[in-house]
Design a protein around this motif. Structure first.
Motif, mmCIF file in Angstrom:
data_model
loop_
_atom_site.group_PDB
_atom_site.id
_atom_site.type_symbol
_atom_site.label_atom_id
_atom_site.label_comp_id
_atom_site.label_asym_id
_atom_site.label_seq_id
_atom_site.Cartn_x
_atom_site.Cartn_y
_atom_site.Cartn_z
ATOM 1 N N VAL A 25 -65.278 24.890 -96.883
ATOM 2 C CA VAL A 25 -64.626 26.066 -96.284
ATOM 3 C C VAL A 25 -64.915 26.130 -94.778
ATOM 4 O O VAL A 25 -65.935 25.630 -94.315
ATOM 5 C CB VAL A 25 -65.141 27.386 -96.920
ATOM 6 C CG1 VAL A 25 -64.520 27.606 -98.283
ATOM 7 C CG2 VAL A 25 -66.654 27.407 -96.981
ATOM 8 N N TYR A 26 -64.019 26.776 -94.034
ATOM 9 C CA TYR A 26 -64.224 26.947 -92.590
ATOM 10 C C TYR A 26 -65.304 27.987 -92.308
ATOM 11 O O TYR A 26 -65.961 27.945 -91.276
ATOM 12 C CB TYR A 26 -62.915 27.346 -91.902
ATOM 13 C CG TYR A 26 -62.027 26.150 -91.632
ATOM 14 C CD1 TYR A 26 -61.347 25.514 -92.663
ATOM 15 C CD2 TYR A 26 -61.895 25.638 -90.345
ATOM 16 C CE1 TYR A 26 -60.546 24.409 -92.419
ATOM 17 C CE2 TYR A 26 -61.096 24.538 -90.087
ATOM 18 C CZ TYR A 26 -60.424 23.930 -91.128
ATOM 19 O OH TYR A 26 -59.633 22.830 -90.874
ATOM 20 N N GLU A 60 -69.709 25.220 -78.735
ATOM 21 C CA GLU A 60 -69.633 25.217 -80.199
ATOM 22 C C GLU A 60 -69.171 23.850 -80.694
ATOM 23 O O GLU A 60 -68.236 23.263 -80.150
ATOM 24 C CB GLU A 60 -68.629 26.281 -80.642
ATOM 25 C CG GLU A 60 -68.353 26.283 -82.146
ATOM 26 C CD GLU A 60 -67.218 27.211 -82.530
ATOM 27 O OE1 GLU A 60 -67.428 28.100 -83.350
ATOM 28 O OE2 GLU A 60 -66.101 27.036 -81.985
ATOM 29 N N GLY A 66 -61.178 29.473 -84.795
ATOM 30 C CA GLY A 66 -61.531 30.279 -83.622
ATOM 31 C C GLY A 66 -62.264 31.559 -83.995
ATOM 32 O O GLY A 66 -62.503 32.404 -83.128
ATOM 33 N N PHE A 91 -65.448 22.144 -79.466
ATOM 34 C CA PHE A 91 -65.061 20.762 -79.738
ATOM 35 C C PHE A 91 -64.380 20.713 -81.099
ATOM 36 O O PHE A 91 -64.946 21.202 -82.079
ATOM 37 C CB PHE A 91 -66.307 19.868 -79.730
ATOM 38 C CG PHE A 91 -66.964 19.824 -78.385
ATOM 39 C CD1 PHE A 91 -66.648 18.826 -77.480
ATOM 40 C CD2 PHE A 91 -67.871 20.814 -77.997
ATOM 41 C CE1 PHE A 91 -67.227 18.796 -76.217
ATOM 42 C CE2 PHE A 91 -68.454 20.794 -76.742
ATOM 43 C CZ PHE A 91 -68.130 19.783 -75.851
ATOM 44 N N GLU A 92 -63.194 20.152 -81.137
ATOM 45 C CA GLU A 92 -62.444 20.140 -82.399
ATOM 46 C C GLU A 92 -61.714 18.806 -82.577
ATOM 47 O O GLU A 92 -60.952 18.396 -81.699
ATOM 48 C CB GLU A 92 -61.433 21.306 -82.410
ATOM 49 C CG GLU A 92 -60.604 21.397 -83.668
ATOM 50 C CD GLU A 92 -61.446 21.410 -84.945
ATOM 51 O OE1 GLU A 92 -62.250 22.328 -85.135
ATOM 52 O OE2 GLU A 92 -61.302 20.461 -85.765
ATOM 53 N N GLY A 93 -61.965 18.148 -83.695
ATOM 54 C CA GLY A 93 -61.342 16.848 -83.957
ATOM 55 C C GLY A 93 -60.073 16.947 -84.780
ATOM 56 O O GLY A 93 -59.247 16.032 -84.786
ATOM 57 N N ILE A 148 -65.632 14.119 -82.120
ATOM 58 C CA ILE A 148 -66.834 14.566 -81.417
ATOM 59 C C ILE A 148 -67.583 13.402 -80.745
ATOM 60 O O ILE A 148 -68.170 13.563 -79.673
ATOM 61 C CB ILE A 148 -67.765 15.346 -82.386
ATOM 62 C CG1 ILE A 148 -68.821 16.114 -81.623
ATOM 63 C CG2 ILE A 148 -68.382 14.465 -83.453
ATOM 64 C CD1 ILE A 148 -68.280 17.222 -80.782
ATOM 65 N N ASP A 165 -71.405 24.335 -85.921
ATOM 66 C CA ASP A 165 -70.600 24.827 -87.047
ATOM 67 C C ASP A 165 -69.636 23.739 -87.509
ATOM 68 O O ASP A 165 -68.424 23.916 -87.448
ATOM 69 C CB ASP A 165 -69.837 26.096 -86.605
ATOM 70 C CG ASP A 165 -69.298 26.862 -87.798
ATOM 71 O OD1 ASP A 165 -69.722 26.577 -88.933
ATOM 72 O OD2 ASP A 165 -68.456 27.757 -87.600
ATOM 73 N N ASN A 172 -69.966 16.254 -94.195
ATOM 74 C CA ASN A 172 -69.318 15.848 -92.948
ATOM 75 C C ASN A 172 -70.355 15.273 -91.975
ATOM 76 O O ASN A 172 -70.648 15.860 -90.941
ATOM 77 C CB ASN A 172 -68.607 17.062 -92.329
ATOM 78 C CG ASN A 172 -67.716 16.659 -91.176
ATOM 79 O OD1 ASN A 172 -67.152 15.552 -91.161
ATOM 80 N ND2 ASN A 172 -67.590 17.528 -90.191
ATOM 81 N N MET A 175 -70.230 14.953 -87.917
ATOM 82 C CA MET A 175 -70.448 16.086 -87.020
ATOM 83 C C MET A 175 -71.936 16.370 -86.834
ATOM 84 O O MET A 175 -72.309 17.198 -85.997
ATOM 85 C CB MET A 175 -69.728 17.302 -87.606
ATOM 86 C CG MET A 175 -69.438 18.398 -86.640
ATOM 87 S SD MET A 175 -68.359 17.892 -85.303
ATOM 88 C CE MET A 175 -67.656 19.454 -84.856
HETATM 89 C C1 LIG Z 1 -66.810 24.925 -90.434
HETATM 90 S S1 LIG Z 1 -65.445 24.526 -89.492
HETATM 91 C C2 LIG Z 1 -65.618 25.470 -88.025
HETATM 92 C C3 LIG Z 1 -65.256 26.880 -88.170
HETATM 93 C C4 LIG Z 1 -65.042 27.537 -86.832
HETATM 94 N N1 LIG Z 1 -66.190 27.611 -86.020
HETATM 95 C C5 LIG Z 1 -64.357 28.883 -86.977
HETATM 96 O O1 LIG Z 1 -64.816 29.833 -86.291
HETATM 97 O O2 LIG Z 1 -63.358 28.964 -87.660
HETATM 98 C C6 LIG Z 1 -65.871 22.897 -88.889
HETATM 99 C C7 LIG Z 1 -64.936 22.355 -87.844
HETATM 100 O O3 LIG Z 1 -65.434 21.113 -87.372
HETATM 101 C C8 LIG Z 1 -64.351 20.237 -87.175
HETATM 102 N N2 LIG Z 1 -64.812 18.833 -87.280
HETATM 103 C C9 LIG Z 1 -65.272 18.221 -88.382
HETATM 104 N N3 LIG Z 1 -65.596 16.943 -88.113
HETATM 105 C C10 LIG Z 1 -65.344 16.738 -86.815
HETATM 106 C C11 LIG Z 1 -65.474 15.617 -85.950
HETATM 107 N N4 LIG Z 1 -65.941 14.437 -86.359
HETATM 108 N N5 LIG Z 1 -65.124 15.762 -84.646
HETATM 109 C C12 LIG Z 1 -64.677 16.958 -84.192
HETATM 110 N N6 LIG Z 1 -64.521 18.040 -84.983
HETATM 111 C C13 LIG Z 1 -64.835 17.948 -86.275
HETATM 112 C C14 LIG Z 1 -63.421 20.602 -88.309
HETATM 113 O O4 LIG Z 1 -62.106 20.163 -88.106
HETATM 114 C C15 LIG Z 1 -63.550 22.098 -88.400
HETATM 115 O O5 LIG Z 1 -62.598 22.773 -87.644
#
Ligand SMILES: C[S@@+](CC[C@H](N)C(=O)[O-])C[C@H]1O[C@@H](n2cnc3c(N)ncnc32)[C@H](O)[C@@H]1O
Length: 614
Positions: A25-26, A60, A66, A91-93, A148, A165, A172, A175
């Protein structure tokens, strides 16, 4: 793939998004907003710590929906006494699209005031750095899109707080890789705090090894524990150059020399960021120099393959879109782009095989491509709009003393040189060359919707105006002048691009105008701090003998350059403005370290040293 990867979104019944790629989950299904406040905001000592700095920066790992950003932004807005600036860098992948972000955030009507603002300005789905500001709230978001492992080492940010986060470490690993912690440490300002929901052993060990003080504290909801952590060191210890960012000492006083697109864009970004800006220009009013054609076009340069330079031109284009959209004198236009020759046709083909922009921005069409985010500009309206609220001293021959940071004896905190082609007199070491760009235009009998067609030359229409050109000839010196040869060249091009206009042009009154475009030998702009060239020739003398020199570039403190924009002035302007505003305020940069080197003003001197020419 040049386009960012996408999450595999699934939705729980209560509206919580899940990324099926990692089956996580996010945010907490119990209450994501309450979790954000407890784990990240309180975990980093907020809001109490906002008062520590004039510009407070939170970074973050994992932007997601967001939600954390919005919880923070809402808290920041509630701090009515604050006079500082909040920078949020994430940072978002696997970026979600605008509709999905909006859907997820609709769970929290109490965030509506800020979530609507985020959704409205949500960035295009493209790899690179996207910087978006809400000056009315004194908030800037810098979003690094890409994996990342690539984006974090490239990022120019020093954070006072870090939110980790990135989904569960067990699901995962990328990250939470061990290689991340020294990179996070290197991006901590002195006294930074870090928070995360996980207490995974690898994360605790990784952080401790990188020098963080880590403690386990009671967790949120069903989680027994979470982590809080302190960064005890300073930036200097991490090897990255510290940015200046002390306590608030009042607005920065900034002088900008030149009110063309470079100066006007810098003025807008600095003014919005709270600086006290004065612009000086020789001309008696706006849009009289090279930026003063009746119409101008912004469209992307799309390179065939990915790379730092390809991303940099794309970032600048997207920054121009964000800046101009909604301003007087700016209209969106679909730009039909035909290849000018076989080589360009092959480049298009290669680029379309793995495009850098999504279908909302770019589409293949018969005989070329369609840029859907192009902009048709009327500089005579746009430039005053960019300068709105800024003091402009027209018809003033500014005499700057860069070392003393004065203009005509008046003291400033920073001076930005944005004098276009005139810059070559002041900065001979940049070896700018001048290119004469002539355009022609007429007022038609027929009103047209916004229109842009290009294939080397271009044909533009807005209302009753038709404009075509431009030439790109050598400029040998003196004032730019209109030439018959250039007019013939443009007429020839028009017959190919818009033959019907040509009939009208033959019968009507055609006007012409020439501007000199300042161009560096690599056709890229100069954006950044002004080097102290005399000191640089000494500090980097070893380059003449093939030695490696790691010394920092000597700079003239408080002096900056925005120029060498060639024929893409309106594309580079806003991005350059954002970069300089970040330099002057010590804010997170909308440009990577490698990107900064590509546009660094001193690069020609370094090249000349290596070739024994300086
Ligand atoms: C738990 S969610 C973050 C929730 C967010 N902080 C929010 O407020 O909604 C984890 C995030 O990390 C990103 N992510 C996962 N692996 C990644 C990677 N290798 N590089 C960049 N971003 C990554 C995911 O796409 C996801 O949006």
């Amino acid at each position: 793939m040049r386009l960012p990867a996408r999450p595999k979104l699934e939705w729980k019944q209560d509206g919580t998004p899940v990324d099926g790629r990692v089956d996580d989950v996010y945010y907490s299904v119990e209450d994501g907003l309450a979790e954000a406040r407890a784990v990240f905001l309180a975990g980093c000592g907020l809001p109490e710590r906002f008062a520590e700095k004039a510009g407070f920066t939170v970074a973050e790992l994992g932007f997601g929906t967001g939600l954390n950003f919005l919880a923070l932004w809402q808290m920041w807005r509630a701090e009515t006494a604050q006079t500082g600036w909040l920078n949020f860098v994430s940072f978002e992948g696997f970026p979600m699209d605008r509709e999905d972000v909006s859907r997820a955030l609709s769970t929290w009507p109490e965030l509506a005031q800020v979530s609507e603002k985020l959704v409205e300005k949500y960035p295009a789905c493209a790899k690179g750095v996207h910087q978006i500001s809400w000056p009315e709230d004194r908030v800037t978001l810098t979003l690094h899109i890409g994996d990342i492992a690539e984006t974090l080492p490239a990022a120019q940010v020093f954070a006072d707080a870090w939110f980790l986060d990135g989904f569960s470490p067990a699901k995962n690993e990328a990250m939470w890789d061990d290689s991340l912690w020294p990179l996070v440490a290197a991006r901590c300002a002195r006294g930074a705090r870090l928070a995360t929901f996980t207490v995974a052993g690898d994360v605790r060990r990784g952080l401790s090894t990188a020098g963080f003080e880590v403690r386990k504290v009671p967790g949120f909801g069903r989680k027994r524990h979470r982590l809080e952590s302190n960064w005890p060191g300073s930036q200097a210890e991490t090897g990255l150059v510290a940015t200046r960012n002390g306590p608030e000492t009042g607005p920065k006083r900034v002088a900008i020399i030149g009110a063309g697109i470079a100066g006007a864009s810098a003025a807008r970004f600095l003014h919005q960021r709270g600086a006290d800006v004065t612009v000086f220009d020789r001309a008696s009013g706006p849009a009289q120099g090279t930026s003063g054609n009746p119409l101008a076009l912004v469209m992307p340069r799309l390179d065939a393959v990915d790379g730092e330079e390809a991303r940099l031109v794309l970032s600048a284009y997207l920054a121009a879109q964000r800046c101009y959209d909604g301003l007087p004198g700016a209209q969106r236009v679909d730009v039909t782009h035909r290849p000018r020759d076989e080589t360009e046709a092959q480049r298009f083909e290669k680029m379309l095989f793995d495009p850098p922009l999504g279908l909302d921005q770019l589409e293949a069409i018969a005989g070329g491509v369609l840029h859907k985010g192009g902009l048709l500009l009327r500089p005579a309206e746009l430039i005053p709009a960019l300068l709105d609220g800024v003091e402009v001293r027209w018809a003033s021959e500014a005499v700057p003393d860069l070392s003393a940071r004065t203009v005509g004896g008046e003291q400033f905190d920073a001076i930005v040189l944005a004098t276009g082609w005139q810059m070559q007199e002041a900065l001979p070491w940049a070896r700018l060359s001048g290119r004469a760009g002539q355009v022609e235009w007429l007022n038609s009998e027929v009103e047209a919707p916004p229109f842009a067609l290009t294939g080397g030359h271009y044909a533009l229409a807005s209302g009753y105006q038709r404009l075509w050109g431009a030439t790109y000839g050598p400029h040998t010196g003196g004032e730019a002048s209109v030439s018959d040869g250039a007019r013939r060249e443009n007429a020839q091009a028009l017959q190919d691009l818009a033959p019907y206009w040509w009939q009208e042009a033959k019968a009507g009154t055609v006007q012409s105008r020439t501007g000199v475009r300042a161009t560096m030998t690599d056709f890229l702009p100069m954006i950044g701090p002004m080097p102290d060239v005399a000191a640089l020739l000494e500090s980097h003398a070893g380059l003449r003998h093939g030695q490696r020199v790691d010394a920092p570039i000597p700079l003239i403190e408080g002096a900056y350059i925005a120029g060498g924009f060639g024929s893409r002035g309106f594309t580079w302007g806003p991005w350059a403005g954002a970069i300089l505003a970040a330099h002057i305020h010590g804010d997170p940069q909308p440009i990577t370290f490698a990107g900064q080197a590509i546009v660094a003003p001193e690069r020609q001197v370094l090249r000349d040293l290596k070739r024994g020419k300086a």
